[in-house]
Write a protein that holds these residues in place. Structure first.
Motif: not given
Length: 337
Positions: A90-94
């Protein structure tokens, strides 16, 4: 036709011919200084990851991206970082860093930051875009984020870990039939490169079989030089004749940074270690009441006997137990008749 008119007509014809030639041959009017310059190219030369601010639940990861440029100017360059959970995917931060037009020769570092939770591992995906077009990407894996020490607990002072030298040493200063005055010496070491700030040492003495806190103390650990070991001593008074766990903890601005345990064996018939108890023995709660009349609370002399009870009373018995014993004896005598 006069001479002036003829010259103007010839000039016009020459201009028309030049325009037609330039249209027919692309690049005919290109500046000769630009013909040997290669098209602009930008790619990733290397990436680095370093811990930034570390909090209780989350941590910042500082990302450095080395951009390498060759050729003409590359316009509208951006660098995008994505932190993706290694197990969940899963994408946590960008985050996206706007670099702008790149016209330097060689390499330059572009910095960015992502915030992740202090658990598990992460996959950091870095992509370079030029005018909205993907140019190159690089993936870096990060593990062990939970091992990062939060900033609020970042101190290099901790309890000394030695095979012979004791971390917690307890000695008897004074004792009588009722109480014992103990001196607890705790060893601390500065494992850092700079002198430490003051921290608090807190001690709890717990009766081994009941976990009741019999005494507590707080002392200040002053400045400790780098690599040095110091000893802090606290004096406490506890009921005599019992065994105690000596729980020691270091606090930096009310934040627990280290803890250890020792023992004080005051019962000659029973001993305990820092990790286990040999067996249960009798325990009297009254001995640990904190009143105005001393340790017992009422000022009476209550010296523990061999079975852990106090003087002036029958150990382990009361009026109810005595009554039950009399009834049982009467029934036994009746059956024998």
């Amino acid at each position: 036709m006069d001479t002036r008119t003829a010259l103007l007509a010839a000039a016009a014809a020459l201009i028309v011919a030049s325009a037609v030639g330039a249209a027919a041959v692309p690049g005919a009017i290109t500046d000769p200084r630009e013909t040997n310059e290669p098209p602009g190219r930008i790619d990733i030369a290397g990436t680095t990851v370093a811990p930034g601010e570390v909090r209780g639940e989350t941590a910042d990861l500082r990302l450095g991206t080395d951009l390498r440029h060759r050729g003409s100017t590359v316009e509208n360059v951006t660098v995008r970082h994505r932190a993706i959970g290694s197990e969940s995917g899963l994408l946590v931060d960008e985050t996206t860093v706007d670099v702008g037009d790149v016209d330097f020769e060689g390499e330059r570092t572009v910095n960015g930051t992502v915030t992740v939770e202090r658990e598990g591992g992460y996959r950091i995906e870095t992509v370079v875009f030029a005018d909205g077009q993907r140019r190159q990407e690089r993936t870096t894996r990060v593990a062990g984020v939970a091992a990062l020490t939060p900033d609020y607990a970042d101190t290099q002072v901790g309890f000394t870990e030695g095979a012979v030298w004791p971390t917690v040493a307890v000695s008897v200063v004074e004792a009588d039939n009722e109480t014992a005055t103990l001196s607890a010496s705790v060893s601390v070491t500065n494992r850092g490169d700079e002198a430490s700030d003051d921290v608090d040492l807190r001690l709890y003495l717990r009766q081994a079989e009941s976990n009741v806190v019999a005494a507590e103390a707080t002392e200040t650990v002053g400045t400790v030089r780098p690599g040095r070991t110091d000893t802090v001593t606290a004096t406490v008074e506890v009921p005599a004749g019992y065994n105690y766990y000596v729980d020691a903890a270091l606090f930096d601005d009310d934040v627990l940074v280290d803890e250890t345990r020792g023992v004080a064996n005051l019962n000659p018939r029973e001993t305990i270690t820092a990790n286990e108890t040999v067996r249960d023995v009798a325990f009297s709660v009254e001995d640990f009441e904190r009143g105005e009349g001393g340790v017992g609370g009422d000022g009476a002399d209550r010296a523990p006997t061999d079975d852990g009870s106090t003087d002036g009373s029958t150990p382990g018995f009361g009026p109810l137990v005595a009554l039950v014993a009399l009834v049982a004896a009467a029934l036994t005598a009746r059956r024998r008749r």
